[in-house]
Design a protein around this motif. Structure first.
Motif, mmCIF file in Angstrom:
data_model
loop_
_atom_site.group_PDB
_atom_site.id
_atom_site.type_symbol
_atom_site.label_atom_id
_atom_site.label_comp_id
_atom_site.label_asym_id
_atom_site.label_seq_id
_atom_site.Cartn_x
_atom_site.Cartn_y
_atom_site.Cartn_z
ATOM 1 N N GLY A 4 0.834 -1.198 0.000
ATOM 2 C CA GLY A 4 0.000 0.000 0.000
ATOM 3 C C GLY A 4 0.859 1.233 0.000
ATOM 4 N N GLN A 5 0.237 2.329 0.273
ATOM 5 C CA GLN A 5 0.967 3.587 0.315
ATOM 6 C C GLN A 5 1.783 3.667 1.594
ATOM 7 N N PRO A 6 2.929 4.344 1.518
ATOM 8 C CA PRO A 6 3.737 4.520 2.727
ATOM 9 C C PRO A 6 2.995 5.392 3.728
ATOM 10 N N PRO A 7 3.324 5.284 5.003
ATOM 11 C CA PRO A 7 2.637 6.108 6.006
ATOM 12 C C PRO A 7 2.870 7.594 5.753
ATOM 13 N N VAL A 8 1.865 8.376 6.039
ATOM 14 C CA VAL A 8 1.958 9.828 5.874
ATOM 15 C C VAL A 8 2.391 10.424 7.203
ATOM 16 N N HIS A 9 3.447 11.187 7.159
ATOM 17 C CA HIS A 9 3.966 11.816 8.365
ATOM 18 C C HIS A 9 3.604 13.288 8.354
ATOM 19 N N LYS A 10 3.196 13.804 9.496
ATOM 20 C CA LYS A 10 2.909 15.236 9.604
ATOM 21 C C LYS A 10 4.229 15.991 9.584
ATOM 22 N N PRO A 11 4.278 17.090 8.839
ATOM 23 C CA PRO A 11 5.516 17.878 8.832
ATOM 24 C C PRO A 11 5.776 18.481 10.214
ATOM 25 N N GLN A 12 7.026 18.569 10.566
ATOM 26 C CA GLN A 12 7.438 19.202 11.818
ATOM 27 C C GLN A 12 7.779 20.654 11.513
ATOM 28 N N TRP A 13 6.924 21.556 11.944
ATOM 29 C CA TRP A 13 7.083 22.978 11.661
ATOM 30 C C TRP A 13 8.002 23.631 12.687
ATOM 31 N N PHE A 14 8.780 24.596 12.247
ATOM 32 C CA PHE A 14 9.599 25.387 13.163
ATOM 33 C C PHE A 14 9.517 26.844 12.752
ATOM 34 N N LYS A 15 9.657 27.722 13.733
ATOM 35 C CA LYS A 15 9.590 29.166 13.478
ATOM 36 C C LYS A 15 10.961 29.695 13.123
ATOM 37 N N ASN A 22 7.143 40.401 18.564
ATOM 38 C CA ASN A 22 5.750 40.663 18.942
ATOM 39 C C ASN A 22 4.785 39.631 18.359
ATOM 40 N N THR A 23 5.286 38.574 17.799
ATOM 41 C CA THR A 23 4.531 37.442 17.218
ATOM 42 C C THR A 23 3.596 37.826 16.082
ATOM 43 N N THR A 24 3.764 39.004 15.503
ATOM 44 C CA THR A 24 2.919 39.375 14.371
ATOM 45 C C THR A 24 3.593 39.130 13.034
ATOM 46 N N GLU A 25 4.848 38.790 13.042
ATOM 47 C CA GLU A 25 5.602 38.591 11.801
ATOM 48 C C GLU A 25 6.342 37.278 11.867
ATOM 49 N N CYS A 26 5.639 36.178 11.759
ATOM 50 C CA CYS A 26 6.314 34.910 11.953
ATOM 51 C C CYS A 26 6.125 33.977 10.769
ATOM 52 N N LEU A 27 7.220 33.455 10.320
ATOM 53 C CA LEU A 27 7.254 32.488 9.247
ATOM 54 C C LEU A 27 7.596 31.141 9.858
ATOM 55 N N GLU A 28 6.948 30.091 9.377
ATOM 56 C CA GLU A 28 7.283 28.737 9.803
ATOM 57 C C GLU A 28 7.642 27.929 8.567
ATOM 58 N N ALA A 29 8.529 26.982 8.741
ATOM 59 C CA ALA A 29 8.938 26.107 7.644
ATOM 60 C C ALA A 29 8.960 24.667 8.135
ATOM 61 N N SER A 41 2.603 31.672 10.504
ATOM 62 C CA SER A 41 2.290 31.026 11.784
ATOM 63 C C SER A 41 0.936 31.463 12.336
ATOM 64 N N LYS A 42 0.461 32.639 11.951
ATOM 65 C CA LYS A 42 -0.845 33.109 12.430
ATOM 66 C C LYS A 42 -1.988 32.398 11.727
ATOM 67 N N ARG A 43 -1.695 31.769 10.593
ATOM 68 C CA ARG A 43 -2.712 31.061 9.816
ATOM 69 C C ARG A 43 -2.199 29.655 9.507
#
Length: 66
Positions: A4-15, A22-29, A41-43
């Motif tokens: 079957g298909q390989p297991p799907v892993h959730k991505p591990q996000w980091f800021k 002030n947490t209003t300008e945050c990028l996550e990858a 990160s706000k959405r």
């Protein structure tokens, strides 16, 4: 052994370490075997940008250190 298909892993996000304090300008990858995912990160359930690992490496290299 089941086939079957390989297991799907959730991505591990980091800021980003350069995100605003002030947490209003945050990028996550998140790194996957194929691409780098980028989101606001706000959405966290909002749209995601996918770029190749090569494009990400060029971006990191070409952005001047601040």
């Amino acid at each position: 052994m089941a086939v079957g298909q390989p297991p799907v892993h959730k991505p591990q996000w980091f800021k980003s370490s350069y995100s605003g304090g002030n947490t209003t300008e945050c990028l996550e990858a998140a790194f996957t075997p194929v691409v780098v995912l980028i989101r606001d990160s706000k959405r966290s359930s909002g749209p995601r940008l996918k770029v190749s690992k090569k494009a990400w490496a060029h971006f990191i290299t070409d952005v001047p250190a601040r």
